[in-house]
Design a protein around this motif. Structure first.
Motif, PDB file in Angstrom:
ATOM      1  N   ALA A 243      -0.080  -4.481   2.414  1.00 48.85           N
ATOM      2  CA  ALA A 243      -1.542  -4.499   2.511  1.00 48.85           C
ATOM      3  C   ALA A 243      -1.973  -5.870   3.013  1.00 48.85           C
ATOM      4  O   ALA A 243      -1.894  -6.863   2.297  1.00 48.85           O
ATOM      5  N   GLU A 244      -2.426  -5.915   4.251  1.00 46.74           N
ATOM      6  CA  GLU A 244      -2.842  -7.178   4.869  1.00 46.74           C
ATOM      7  C   GLU A 244      -4.335  -7.405   4.678  1.00 46.74           C
ATOM      8  O   GLU A 244      -5.136  -6.481   4.763  1.00 46.74           O
ATOM      9  N   GLY A 245      -4.712  -8.651   4.414  1.00 43.43           N
ATOM     10  CA  GLY A 245      -6.117  -9.034   4.351  1.00 43.43           C
ATOM     11  C   GLY A 245      -6.812  -8.798   3.028  1.00 43.43           C
ATOM     12  O   GLY A 245      -8.037  -8.811   2.966  1.00 43.43           O
ATOM     13  N   VAL A 246      -6.063  -8.613   1.946  1.00 37.87           N
ATOM     14  CA  VAL A 246      -6.676  -8.436   0.630  1.00 37.87           C
ATOM     15  C   VAL A 246      -6.941  -9.817   0.021  1.00 37.87           C
ATOM     16  O   VAL A 246      -6.034 -10.638  -0.091  1.00 37.87           O
TER      17      VAL A 246
ATOM     18  N   VAL B 183      -9.678  -5.064  -3.654  1.00 39.05           N
ATOM     19  CA  VAL B 183      -9.025  -4.025  -2.860  1.00 39.05           C
ATOM     20  C   VAL B 183      -9.994  -3.084  -2.145  1.00 39.05           C
ATOM     21  O   VAL B 183      -9.618  -2.451  -1.161  1.00 39.05           O
TER      22      VAL B 183
ATOM     23  N   ASP C  86       0.877  -1.178   0.000  1.00 40.02           N
ATOM     24  CA  ASP C  86       0.000   0.000   0.000  1.00 40.02           C
ATOM     25  C   ASP C  86       0.911   1.224   0.000  1.00 40.02           C
ATOM     26  O   ASP C  86       1.463   1.602   1.028  1.00 40.02           O
TER      27      ASP C  86
ATOM     28  N   SER D 258      -8.902  -0.913   7.130  1.00 38.10           N
ATOM     29  CA  SER D 258      -7.708  -0.373   7.790  1.00 38.10           C
ATOM     30  C   SER D 258      -7.091   0.827   7.084  1.00 38.10           C
ATOM     31  O   SER D 258      -6.659   1.767   7.737  1.00 38.10           O
TER      32      SER D 258
ATOM     33  N   TYR E 285     -10.428  -3.738   1.580  1.00 38.49           N
ATOM     34  CA  TYR E 285      -9.195  -3.367   2.288  1.00 38.49           C
ATOM     35  C   TYR E 285      -9.179  -1.867   2.580  1.00 38.49           C
ATOM     36  O   TYR E 285      -8.936  -1.446   3.709  1.00 38.49           O
TER      37      TYR E 285
END
Length: 134
Positions: free
Chosen positions: A22-25, A72, A15, A79, A75
């Motif tokens: 970028a976590e959790g995408v 995305v 990111d 956060s 995401y």
């Protein structure tokens, strides 16, 4: 791991609006064998705390084209929006309208058996860049 009959794929996301992974995408992998063939959904994964998908499914033998679909928007609604709000003159605060211009990113590329393809995604709410990494 690649063999002479298959290619392999990996990816990660940075990111660039916050300079962090970028976590959790959610990432979905598709393959086809030829330009005219239908896409076959192979499965998916989600990026970890380092922005990497370490468990993407293997490509079937005969794969010539691969597509990575990155979801995305969720995401950025989570956060990243909190982080952008803390920035002075952040686009989400400055502009009216949607906070994410590209809600999903689909990257399609050709593969050759025996090769490994690392495809990093550099991402922000209003743009992205992608390249063949190593």
């Amino acid at each position: 791991m690649s063999t002479s009959a298959t290619a392999s794929v990996s990816t990660h996301i940075l990111d660039t609006s916050v300079g962090r992974p970028a976590e959790g995408v959610a990432v979905h992998l598709f393959a086809r064998s030829g330009r005219a063939a239908d896409w076959q959904a192979l499965g998916g994964s989600a990026t970890d705390e380092d922005g990497r998908c370490k468990d993407l499914p293997a490509l079937p033998e005969g794969t010539t084209h691969v597509r990575l679909d990155f979801a995305v928007e969720p995401y950025f609604e989570g956060s990243a929006k909190k982080q952008a709000d803390a920035q002075q003159d952040a686009p989400a605060n400055r502009d009216s309208g949607a906070g994410v211009f590209f809600p999903e990113v689909a990257i399609t590329f050709a593969v050759t058996p025996g090769e490994h393809y690392h495809v990093p995604l550099l991402l922000n709410p209003f743009g992205y860049s992608v390249y063949r990494g190593s």
